[in-house]
Design a protein around this motif. Structure first.
Motif, PDB file in Angstrom:
ATOM      1  N   PRO A 170       2.725  40.081 150.079  1.00 14.69           N
ATOM      2  CA  PRO A 170       3.886  39.560 149.363  1.00 14.69           C
ATOM      3  C   PRO A 170       4.753  38.355 149.889  1.00 14.69           C
ATOM      4  N   VAL A 171       5.020  38.806 151.448  1.00 14.32           N
ATOM      5  CA  VAL A 171       5.791  37.808 152.021  1.00 14.32           C
ATOM      6  C   VAL A 171       5.076  36.598 152.202  1.00 14.32           C
ATOM      7  N   ALA A 172       4.032  36.647 152.591  1.00 12.63           N
ATOM      8  CA  ALA A 172       3.071  35.218 152.844  1.00 12.63           C
ATOM      9  C   ALA A 172       2.821  34.619 151.497  1.00 12.63           C
ATOM     10  N   VAL A 173       2.934  35.158 150.481  1.00  9.23           N
ATOM     11  CA  VAL A 173       2.540  34.376 149.005  1.00  9.23           C
ATOM     12  C   VAL A 173       4.183  33.939 148.537  1.00  9.23           C
ATOM     13  N   ALA A 174       5.147  34.324 148.836  1.00 13.35           N
ATOM     14  CA  ALA A 174       6.302  34.032 148.393  1.00 13.35           C
ATOM     15  C   ALA A 174       6.805  32.647 148.999  1.00 13.35           C
ATOM     16  N   MET A 175       6.441  32.257 149.979  1.00  8.63           N
ATOM     17  CA  MET A 175       7.148  30.994 150.639  1.00  8.63           C
ATOM     18  C   MET A 175       6.426  29.763 149.677  1.00  8.63           C
ATOM     19  N   PRO A 176       5.160  29.786 149.797  1.00 16.91           N
ATOM     20  CA  PRO A 176       4.399  28.848 148.806  1.00 16.91           C
ATOM     21  C   PRO A 176       5.205  28.625 147.560  1.00 16.91           C
ATOM     22  N   ARG A 177       5.337  29.633 147.054  1.00 15.63           N
ATOM     23  CA  ARG A 177       6.105  29.723 145.486  1.00 15.63           C
ATOM     24  C   ARG A 177       7.518  28.896 145.812  1.00 15.63           C
ATOM     25  N   MET A 178       8.331  29.038 146.625  1.00 15.69           N
ATOM     26  CA  MET A 178       9.570  28.579 146.766  1.00 15.69           C
ATOM     27  C   MET A 178       9.278  27.083 147.243  1.00 15.69           C
ATOM     28  N   LEU A 179       8.504  26.727 148.042  1.00 21.14           N
ATOM     29  CA  LEU A 179       8.366  25.440 148.282  1.00 21.14           C
ATOM     30  C   LEU A 179       7.737  24.485 147.145  1.00 21.14           C
ATOM     31  N   LYS A 180       7.214  25.115 146.301  1.00 20.35           N
ATOM     32  CA  LYS A 180       6.691  24.351 145.206  1.00 20.35           C
ATOM     33  C   LYS A 180       7.872  24.113 144.410  1.00 20.35           C
ATOM     34  N   GLU A 181       8.844  25.129 144.087  1.00 17.31           N
ATOM     35  CA  GLU A 181       9.928  24.979 143.288  1.00 17.31           C
ATOM     36  C   GLU A 181      10.930  24.138 143.771  1.00 17.31           C
ATOM     37  N   LEU A 182      11.102  23.978 145.117  1.00 20.44           N
ATOM     38  CA  LEU A 182      11.972  22.866 145.671  1.00 20.44           C
ATOM     39  C   LEU A 182      11.329  21.655 145.780  1.00 20.44           C
ATOM     40  N   SER A 183      10.080  21.504 145.939  1.00 21.38           N
ATOM     41  CA  SER A 183       9.434  20.063 145.960  1.00 21.38           C
ATOM     42  C   SER A 183       9.406  19.740 144.456  1.00 21.38           C
ATOM     43  N   ARG A 184       9.468  20.253 143.457  1.00 17.11           N
ATOM     44  CA  ARG A 184       9.576  19.693 142.103  1.00 17.11           C
ATOM     45  C   ARG A 184      11.215  19.270 141.828  1.00 17.11           C
ATOM     46  N   ASP A 185      12.126  19.972 142.494  1.00 12.80           N
ATOM     47  CA  ASP A 185      13.491  19.632 142.117  1.00 12.80           C
ATOM     48  C   ASP A 185      13.931  18.438 143.355  1.00 12.80           C
ATOM     49  N   ARG A 186      13.941  17.061 142.991  1.00 11.83           N
ATOM     50  CA  ARG A 186      14.458  15.946 143.704  1.00 11.83           C
ATOM     51  C   ARG A 186      15.785  16.206 144.450  1.00 11.83           C
ATOM     52  N   ASP A 187      16.700  17.207 143.492  1.00  9.55           N
ATOM     53  CA  ASP A 187      17.966  17.306 144.107  1.00  9.55           C
ATOM     54  C   ASP A 187      18.177  18.412 144.946  1.00  9.55           C
ATOM     55  N   SER A 188      17.251  19.258 145.164  1.00  8.18           N
ATOM     56  CA  SER A 188      17.198  20.299 146.017  1.00  8.18           C
ATOM     57  C   SER A 188      17.864  20.432 147.253  1.00  8.18           C
ATOM     58  N   GLY A 189      17.374  18.948 147.886  1.00  6.97           N
ATOM     59  CA  GLY A 189      17.961  18.698 149.150  1.00  6.97           C
ATOM     60  C   GLY A 189      16.600  19.007 150.379  1.00  6.97           C
ATOM     61  N   LEU A 190      15.723  19.556 149.948  1.00 11.77           N
ATOM     62  CA  LEU A 190      14.433  19.623 150.769  1.00 11.77           C
ATOM     63  C   LEU A 190      13.890  18.300 150.951  1.00 11.77           C
ATOM     64  N   LEU A 191      13.632  17.760 152.224  1.00 11.08           N
ATOM     65  CA  LEU A 191      13.143  16.374 152.543  1.00 11.08           C
ATOM     66  C   LEU A 191      11.620  16.738 152.680  1.00 11.08           C
ATOM     67  N   GLY A 192      11.300  17.693 153.134  1.00 14.87           N
ATOM     68  CA  GLY A 192       9.964  17.802 153.513  1.00 14.87           C
ATOM     69  C   GLY A 192       9.648  18.986 154.375  1.00 14.87           C
ATOM     70  N   TYR A 193       8.350  19.426 154.528  1.00 11.94           N
ATOM     71  CA  TYR A 193       8.160  20.480 155.372  1.00 11.94           C
ATOM     72  C   TYR A 193       6.791  20.284 155.662  1.00 11.94           C
ATOM     73  N   ARG A 194       6.219  21.379 156.527  1.00 10.41           N
ATOM     74  CA  ARG A 194       5.120  21.664 157.217  1.00 10.41           C
ATOM     75  C   ARG A 194       4.705  23.041 157.445  1.00 10.41           C
ATOM     76  N   LEU A 195       3.639  23.469 156.653  1.00 12.38           N
ATOM     77  CA  LEU A 195       3.342  25.087 157.081  1.00 12.38           C
ATOM     78  C   LEU A 195       2.358  24.887 158.351  1.00 12.38           C
ATOM     79  N   LEU A 196       2.733  25.993 159.348  1.00 10.96           N
ATOM     80  CA  LEU A 196       1.922  25.990 160.608  1.00 10.96           C
ATOM     81  C   LEU A 196       1.606  27.519 160.740  1.00 10.96           C
TER      82      LEU A 196
END
Length: 161
Positions: free
Chosen positions: A38-64
């Motif tokens: 559940p921890v592993a699958v929560a992050m992609p959901r958050m990143l998807k949510e942030l990426s859809r919201d241009r005003d979120s403040g997230l500029l970019g990310y990299r999964l490693l």
């Protein structure tokens, strides 16, 4: 990330400050899937949510991946205020994920590890160079420009040195 390299020496088109946020988990017991999945699958959901919201403040990310046990994300944010606002927003994915993570860590007795680090980097205190690379890291988040436009040497691009 585009796989096509950009020829020559480039740098991130970064004018102001940036917040760099590292967050990740370590699987301490692979058989304890209920603790770490559940921890592993929560992050992609958050990143998807942030990426859809241009005003979120997230500029970019990299999964490693840091070997078979460690998964983490490097995130670039426009401000600490926007990162903290997302973390505290009760209507976003983060709050329930954070509560669930804390519960799983307590119940799992060490079967999953979690960490994060936040770096607030003022304007002039960061620099980057990419040579024959596709857009990557801060350059992927903000775009790239030829190195000469910000200075040929790292010391030239770092105005706080």
């Amino acid at each position: 990330m585009s796989s096509k390299p950009i020829e020559g020496r480039m740098t991130a088109d970064a004018q102001g400050g940036v917040v760099v946020f590292h967050i990740g988990m370590r699987i301490n017991n692979f058989r304890a899937v209920r603790s770490w999945w559940p921890v592993a699958v929560a992050m992609p959901r958050m990143l998807k949510e942030l990426s859809r919201d241009r005003d979120s403040g997230l500029l970019g990310y990299r999964l490693l991946l840091g070997g078979p046990r460690l998964m983490y994300v490097v995130q670039y944010w426009e401000s600490l205020e926007k990162l903290l606002a997302y973390a505290a927003d009760r209507d976003k994915e983060h709050r329930p994920a954070w509560a669930a993570l804390n519960r799983r860590i307590r119940e799992g007795k060490g079967k999953v590890g979690f960490w994060h680090e936040t770096f607030v980097v003022p304007a002039g205190a960061h620099e980057a160079v990419y040579i024959n690379m596709p857009a990557f890291g801060l350059g992927e988040a903000l775009g790239v420009i030829p190195v000469g436009r910000r200075g040929d040497r790292a010391a030239d691009r770092l105005t706080t040195v």
